[in-house]
Design a protein around this motif. Structure first.
Motif, mmCIF file in Angstrom:
data_model
loop_
_atom_site.group_PDB
_atom_site.id
_atom_site.type_symbol
_atom_site.label_atom_id
_atom_site.label_comp_id
_atom_site.label_asym_id
_atom_site.label_seq_id
_atom_site.Cartn_x
_atom_site.Cartn_y
_atom_site.Cartn_z
ATOM 1 N N SER A 237 0.822 -1.224 0.000
ATOM 2 C CA SER A 237 0.000 0.000 0.000
ATOM 3 C C SER A 237 0.855 1.274 0.000
ATOM 4 O O SER A 237 0.338 2.371 -0.137
ATOM 5 C CB SER A 237 -0.951 0.012 1.207
ATOM 6 O OG SER A 237 -0.216 0.204 2.398
ATOM 7 N N ASN B 265 -6.469 1.271 0.277
ATOM 8 C CA ASN B 265 -5.013 1.396 0.079
ATOM 9 C C ASN B 265 -4.340 0.037 -0.110
ATOM 10 O O ASN B 265 -3.456 -0.111 -0.942
ATOM 11 C CB ASN B 265 -4.365 2.133 1.257
ATOM 12 C CG ASN B 265 -4.728 3.601 1.259
ATOM 13 O OD1 ASN B 265 -5.134 4.153 0.227
ATOM 14 N ND2 ASN B 265 -4.624 4.252 2.407
ATOM 15 N N THR B 266 -4.757 -0.949 0.662
ATOM 16 C CA THR B 266 -4.119 -2.273 0.557
ATOM 17 C C THR B 266 -4.572 -3.024 -0.692
ATOM 18 O O THR B 266 -3.780 -3.694 -1.343
ATOM 19 C CB THR B 266 -4.434 -3.131 1.814
ATOM 20 O OG1 THR B 266 -4.018 -2.404 2.959
ATOM 21 C CG2 THR B 266 -3.730 -4.473 1.765
ATOM 22 N N LYS C 84 -4.940 0.656 -4.118
ATOM 23 C CA LYS C 84 -3.792 1.535 -4.362
ATOM 24 C C LYS C 84 -2.520 0.705 -4.566
ATOM 25 O O LYS C 84 -1.638 1.073 -5.343
ATOM 26 C CB LYS C 84 -3.612 2.519 -3.192
ATOM 27 C CG LYS C 84 -2.583 3.586 -3.522
ATOM 28 C CD LYS C 84 -2.315 4.561 -2.415
ATOM 29 C CE LYS C 84 -1.186 5.480 -2.841
ATOM 30 N NZ LYS C 84 -0.415 5.950 -1.711
ATOM 31 N N SER C 85 -2.461 -0.451 -3.892
ATOM 32 C CA SER C 85 -1.307 -1.345 -4.033
ATOM 33 C C SER C 85 -1.101 -1.734 -5.499
ATOM 34 O O SER C 85 0.036 -1.780 -5.975
ATOM 35 C CB SER C 85 -1.525 -2.607 -3.193
ATOM 36 O OG SER C 85 -2.715 -3.258 -3.624
ATOM 37 N N SER D 146 -13.093 -1.704 -3.570
ATOM 38 C CA SER D 146 -11.688 -1.924 -3.947
ATOM 39 C C SER D 146 -11.585 -2.974 -5.054
ATOM 40 O O SER D 146 -10.798 -2.828 -5.987
ATOM 41 C CB SER D 146 -10.857 -2.356 -2.728
ATOM 42 O OG SER D 146 -11.159 -3.682 -2.330
#
Ligand code: NAP
Length: 248
Positions: A66, A113-114, A117-118, A159
């Motif tokens: 992330s 984020n994990t 975005k990762s 996500s």
């Protein structure tokens, strides 16, 4: 000839579960595997040992997917050691399930984020070596939940749906350079985590699936190897559902 002979493969989040099985199958198919984890140091060391036995080449890195800089540093070090990156498997993922009413900003951000975005972080980082090589395969681990949505998983579903849009866009942008990008949408996959659940509930889930069983990490790893390898040379921008027919 093995399917991933001479390929340099990065798998994020492979200390356990699906990622571990992917790392194992990639090594079985002749790849050099660089895998990451967040905190399971002992499991990662054991996996590195397991994969390196019988002539396999594998290395585990503690690297938070992330974090933009950590992803860049990981890829830089892989390129300096192995020369390039042929395959990126964005597998790292977490859940922070709760109803929207109770969901905190932190739970939303952590999952986005994990899980999402990762994939941006790692894909940005491998883009340069893949462009240089005019070749590459990127596989993003989505979920049937990203296709269908699920009560109590608004952050996770967002996500995983985001990953599908990202996959199609990267496929469109990089296709002319022979870089492919696909997603996998697993359904109910039985891991250590599901062993701890009420087995009556688990059996009901199995009964609701056309193939009448939960998937195994190996079922997902097999689809991943296909997308990573030249067997799927004319496949890009797609989402393969590995869900026993749960979602049609
Ligand atoms: P898991 O057993 O919980 O393993 C998650 C892995 O990701 C672990 O290796 C973990 O490392 C790593 N990880 C977590 N956060 C990370 C970060 N910030 N940076 C790097 N690594 C990180 O998960 P799983 O069930 O195998 O699922 C793997 C993927 O498949 C996920 O993307 C998940 O959403 C997706 N999926 C799973 C299912 C299912 O039924 N299991 C269904 C659909 C989709 P540590 O061990 O160090 O924490």
């Amino acid at each position: 000839m093995k399917l991933l002979e001479n390929k340099i493969v990065i798998v994020t989040g492979a200390s356990r579960g699906i990622g571990k099985s992917i790392a194992e199958e990639c090594v079985n198919q002749g790849a050099t595997v660089i895998f990451t984890y967040l905190s399971s140091k002992e499991k990662a060391e054991a996996l590195e040992k397991e994969l390196s036995a019988n002539g396999g080449v594998a290395k585990g890195y503690k690297s938070d997917a992330s974090k933009f800089e950590e992803a860049q540093a990981l890829v830089d070090s892989v390129v300096s050691e192995y020369g390039t990156v042929d395959v990126l498997i964005n597998n790292a993922g977490i859940t922070r399930d709760t109803l929207l009413m109770r969901m905190s900003e932190e739970q939303w951000d952590e999952v986005i984020n994990t899980n999402l975005k990762s994939a941006f972080n790692l894909t940005k980082a491998v883009q340069r070596p893949m462009l240089k090589a005019r070749s590459g395969s990127i596989v993003n681990m989505s979920s049937v939940v990203g296709v269908k949505g699920n009560a109590g998983q608004a952050n996770y579903a967002a996500s995983k749906a985001g990953l599908i849009g990202f996959t199609k866009s990267v496929a469109a942008e990089l296709g002319s350079r022979n870089i492919r990008c696909n997603a996998i949408a697993p359904g109910f996959i039985e891991t250590e985590m599901t062993e701890a659940l009420d087995q009556k509930v688990v059996q009901e889930w199995r009964n609701g699936i056309p193939l009448k069983r939960g998937g195994s990490p190996l079922d997902v790893a097999n689809a991943t190897v296909y997308l990573a390898s030249d067997m799927s040379a004319y496949v890009t921008g797609q989402t393969i559902h590995v869900c026993g027919g749960m979602l049609m």
